[in-house]
Design an enzyme around this catalytic site. Structure first.
Site, short mmCIF file in Angstrom:
data_model
loop_
_atom_site.label_atom_id
_atom_site.label_comp_id
_atom_site.label_asym_id
_atom_site.label_seq_id
_atom_site.Cartn_x
_atom_site.Cartn_y
_atom_site.Cartn_z
N CYS A 125 0.83 -1.21 0.00
CA CYS A 125 0.00 0.00 0.00
C CYS A 125 0.87 1.26 0.00
O CYS A 125 1.96 1.27 -0.59
CB CYS A 125 -0.96 -0.02 1.18
N ASP A 194 -3.32 0.90 10.32
CA ASP A 194 -4.48 1.79 10.51
C ASP A 194 -4.92 1.76 11.96
O ASP A 194 -5.35 2.76 12.52
CB ASP A 194 -5.62 1.37 9.58
#
Ligand code: RI2
Length: 307
Positions: A125, A194
């Site tokens: 990512c 996250d």
């Protein structure tokens, strides 16, 4: 609702603003604007901030960074006068943003120590924290190469690859399903987060847990770069991290595949046994120390959540 809150919320929901750290800073800035522009009494001020908080938090349910940023500000507005509350909110927002930027720098420094000269790093990512470590290692003169995953469906890996190529770091882009195939060429994996749960589980972009499994199998160190505001106080009181599922249309137009169910979870959980270390701005820790970090950073908040 304040137009800035609406605008930022929409951009976060549509992923125009993305990345756990970036959405947290953007939300802090929006709350600051909302506080400074407020006209009315103290009670109305609190209601207004609460509405902004609920709206912003609803835009992306998984990244606790968003919630932690907002609570960081709201906890500091518990004062007696409106003017003081407005000033405190603005000060707290600036402080959160500044601390968050400083944390990234620290993570870069500590993380770079774990990236040896001559090594190949795999990343997934687009994580500012993981990139901070990779770029710092490069700035220190280490000769490193990076294997970056495409990261379907949003292809944030393109952003990562472009940033690295621009800095002159040799970078190879691969499809997500090629992770295990290439793991034998990798010396260290560096990803972001996250949310980190109190048991040390790391919630990050979908595909992270497969990468961790492949790294574990190949005995490649798996490092997570995460600011302490990515740790979730709610998980201490038993709440589970909600994994966001986005529209199937982000993967393929469902009309092209009639009768087919398409699912699009955007995060997954990597159990702590597959994580060698979490690099935070407070130091490099074992994932099993997550509870300690939460207690130290958010002790007072946990008390509030209990009540
Ligand atoms: P930084 C991103 O989420 C990715 O999952 C990334 O690993 C994580 O946030 C952390 O990013 P998304 O917003 O805070 O792209 O390290 O869904 O930048």
């Amino acid at each position: 609702m304040h137009p800035k809150v609406k605008e930022v919320g929409e951009k976060i929901r549509s992923m125009e603003i993305r990345g756990a750290g970036r959405i947290a800073r953007a939300a802090a800035e929006a709350i600051k604007m909302c506080a400074l522009d407020y006209q009315g009494d103290l009670e109305g001020f609190r209601e207004c901030l609460k509405e902004a908080k609920n709206y912003l938090i609803s835009t992306r349910p998984t990244a606790v960074s968003l919630k932690n940023a907002i609570y960081y500000i709201l906890m500091r507005t518990d004062v007696r006068s409106l003017e003081e509350a407005k000033r405190s909110a603005a000060r707290a927002a600036d402080e959160f943003i500044r601390n968050s930027e400083m944390a990234l720098e620290r993570i870069g420094k500590y993380g770079a120590e774990r990236i040896p000269d001559g090594s190949t790093v795999m990343t997934h990512c687009n994580s500012s924290a993981a990139l901070s470590a990779i770029l710092t290692a490069h700035d220190q003169g280490k000769k490193i190469e990076v294997i970056a995953t495409e990261t379907r469906p949003w292809r944030q890996g393109y952003i990562t690859a472009k940033v690295l190529a621009k800095e002159g770091i040799p970078v190879t882009l691969i499809v997500d399903s090629a992770v295990r195939h290439f793991m034998k060429e990798v010396d260290v994996v560096a990803v972001g987060a996250d949310t980190i749960a109190s048991n040390g589980a790391v919630i990050n972009k979908i595909g992270t847990s497969q990468m961790a499994l492949a790294a574990h199998e190949a005995r490649v160190p798996f490092l997570v770069m995460a600011e302490t505001y990515k740790f979730s106080p709610e998980t201490v009181i038993g709440k589970l991290v909600v994994i966001e599922e986005r529209s199937p249309k982000e993967i393929v137009d469902p009309e092209e595949l009639p009768g087919v169910r398409i699912r699009n979870p955007v995060f997954d959980a990597t159990p702590p046994e597959y994580v060698d270390a979490i690099v935070t701005e407070k130091g490099v820790i074992s994932p099993y120390l997550a509870y300690e970090i939460i207690k130290e950073e958010f002790g007072a908040w946990i008390e509030r959540w209990w009540k």
